[in-house]
Design an enzyme around this catalytic site. Sequence first.
Site, PDB file in Angstrom:
ATOM      1  N   TYR A 225      21.742  55.902  96.861  1.00 12.97           N
ATOM      2  CA  TYR A 225      23.140  56.355  96.818  1.00 12.97           C
ATOM      3  C   TYR A 225      23.683  56.431  95.391  1.00 12.97           C
ATOM      4  O   TYR A 225      23.589  55.460  94.629  1.00 12.97           O
ATOM      5  CB  TYR A 225      24.025  55.415  97.644  1.00 12.97           C
ATOM      6  CG  TYR A 225      25.492  55.796  97.592  1.00 12.97           C
ATOM      7  CD1 TYR A 225      25.967  56.884  98.315  1.00 12.97           C
ATOM      8  CD2 TYR A 225      26.384  55.086  96.798  1.00 12.97           C
ATOM      9  CE1 TYR A 225      27.303  57.246  98.253  1.00 12.97           C
ATOM     10  CE2 TYR A 225      27.725  55.445  96.735  1.00 12.97           C
ATOM     11  CZ  TYR A 225      28.173  56.534  97.461  1.00 12.97           C
ATOM     12  OH  TYR A 225      29.491  56.900  97.398  1.00 12.97           O
TER      13      TYR A 225
ATOM     14  N   LYS B 160      37.308  65.102 102.771  1.00 11.89           N
ATOM     15  CA  LYS B 160      38.167  64.017 103.224  1.00 11.89           C
ATOM     16  C   LYS B 160      39.594  64.481 103.536  1.00 11.89           C
ATOM     17  O   LYS B 160      40.331  63.773 104.222  1.00 11.89           O
ATOM     18  CB  LYS B 160      38.181  62.878 102.200  1.00 11.89           C
ATOM     19  CG  LYS B 160      36.806  62.300 101.885  1.00 11.89           C
ATOM     20  CD  LYS B 160      36.019  61.960 103.122  1.00 11.89           C
ATOM     21  CE  LYS B 160      34.665  61.294 102.854  1.00 11.89           C
ATOM     22  NZ  LYS B 160      33.795  61.922 101.877  1.00 11.89           N
TER      23      LYS B 160
ATOM     24  N   TYR C 180      27.086  63.687  96.189  1.00 10.23           N
ATOM     25  CA  TYR C 180      26.985  64.243  97.540  1.00 10.23           C
ATOM     26  C   TYR C 180      26.451  65.677  97.561  1.00 10.23           C
ATOM     27  O   TYR C 180      25.386  65.947  98.097  1.00 10.23           O
ATOM     28  CB  TYR C 180      28.350  64.206  98.231  1.00 10.23           C
ATOM     29  CG  TYR C 180      28.892  62.816  98.417  1.00 10.23           C
ATOM     30  CD1 TYR C 180      28.433  62.012  99.445  1.00 10.23           C
ATOM     31  CD2 TYR C 180      29.863  62.299  97.567  1.00 10.23           C
ATOM     32  CE1 TYR C 180      28.911  60.732  99.621  1.00 10.23           C
ATOM     33  CE2 TYR C 180      30.356  61.018  97.733  1.00 10.23           C
ATOM     34  CZ  TYR C 180      29.882  60.236  98.766  1.00 10.23           C
ATOM     35  OH  TYR C 180      30.358  58.965  98.934  1.00 10.23           O
TER      36      TYR C 180
HETATM   37  C1  LIG Z   1      32.383  61.539 101.613  1.00  9.37           C
HETATM   38  C2  LIG Z   1      31.696  62.750 101.145  1.00  9.37           C
HETATM   39  C3  LIG Z   1      30.603  63.292 101.853  1.00  9.37           C
HETATM   40  C4  LIG Z   1      30.030  62.634 103.070  1.00  9.37           C
HETATM   41  O1  LIG Z   1      30.885  62.743 104.164  1.00  9.37           O
HETATM   42  P1  LIG Z   1      30.789  61.698 105.357  1.00  9.37           P
HETATM   43  O2  LIG Z   1      31.790  62.152 106.317  1.00  9.37           O
HETATM   44  O3  LIG Z   1      31.069  60.339 104.786  1.00  9.37           O
HETATM   45  O4  LIG Z   1      29.388  61.735 105.869  1.00  9.37           O
HETATM   46  C5  LIG Z   1      30.041  64.457 101.396  1.00  9.37           C
HETATM   47  N1  LIG Z   1      30.509  65.061 100.279  1.00  9.37           N
HETATM   48  C6  LIG Z   1      31.529  64.574  99.572  1.00  9.37           C
HETATM   49  C7  LIG Z   1      31.940  65.282  98.349  1.00  9.37           C
HETATM   50  C8  LIG Z   1      32.171  63.405  99.984  1.00  9.37           C
HETATM   51  O5  LIG Z   1      33.181  62.922  99.266  1.00  9.37           O
END
Ligand SMILES: *Cc1c(COP(=O)(O)O)cnc(C)c1O
Length: 350
Positions: free
Chosen positions: A276, A58, A302
């Site tokens: 999720y 991010k 994630y």
């Molecule tokens: C948000 C996030 C993702 C996914 O990314 P997107 O751009 O929303 O698909 C993957 N890994 C981490 C650690 C995240 O915070």
Amino acid sequence: MTNISLDSVGNFNHRPRAQLGHLPTPLEAMPNLGKALSEAELFIKRDDCTGLAMGGNKVRQCEFYLGEAIAQGADTVLITGAVQSNFTRTVAAAARKLGFECHIQAEKRVSHTSSLYYHSGNVLLSRILGASISSYHEGEDEDGADKQLEVIAAELRADGKKPYVIHLGPDHPQIGSLGYIVAADEIIKQANELEMQFDKIVVATGSGATHAGLLFGLRALGNQTPVTGICVRREKALQVPRIAKHCDNIATVLDIENPVSLTDIIINDDALAPGYGQINDAVLEAIELIAQNEGIILDPVYTGRSMAGFISLAKQAISGEKLLFIHTGGQPSIFGYEDDLKPILSKNID
Ligand SMILES: *Cc1c(COP(=O)(O)O)cnc(C)c1O
């Protein structure tokens, strides 16, 4: 070897951008994991090391959102996300660094009994960063969450503030994706320096901004490496059109033709169940395996899941194939999920 530069990707270099990340991030070999798993050579792009307030993918996205907020003369940034969202924590940090106020709307997407989930990890960091936080109780409801955020923005406007809203619904162009065009450029250059080519790149696909930006960036820069998105949020049937739409939106934003075809969009949702933010055995195994072979920490929402997908692809790979995993960060959420993780690790921790 093609060497198209970012200058020639539409109006990319004219997009407002705030410098926030420690870039380029390292690209490293994972020799121990490679030996443990397969005949393939395994590599990792360390986007957990983007620097700002514990890093992650991010930070790259925020460079373009916050750049836009500055260009619009905003003074407050608003963002919605899951309670343990890495995005909201990163926006809070980026806002502070650039002199903005920040408001976070925390969505109850995952039902949790642990108080750590509501107070530790990213929530704690966002509080330290001084963001104001409101909650939104509807679970999976992107449009509703975006609309509620607009209500808060309207209140701020009435108070004389200038809010900038980061929407998460797919109908809004995900300009954060542009951050992954930068990552694509780094990967091409790093592969060139290593005098090699990757056969496959594997990345988590959630909102899809990262996956779409990376894929778009590679193709726009003349690189045809297949990219597999590992679903962390919704199943393949929903994720494919979502990525296609993001790519169309990026093309519009950059005023170029979309270089991504439908067949370029490769999605794997084998590791998604039960859903999720809910841990499964493959996720736990992945977290332990990479920690104990490479000393690298993944998160349970994630990267544990995308690594589970990467591991199964690595096991199927043929000798000499080169696979790259994108570590998208997320480690702070480990502390929010501590109660879920501890009892089920192979060596139980008290
Ligand atoms: C948000 C996030 C993702 C996914 O990314 P997107 O751009 O929303 O698909 C993957 N890994 C981490 C650690 C995240 O915070």
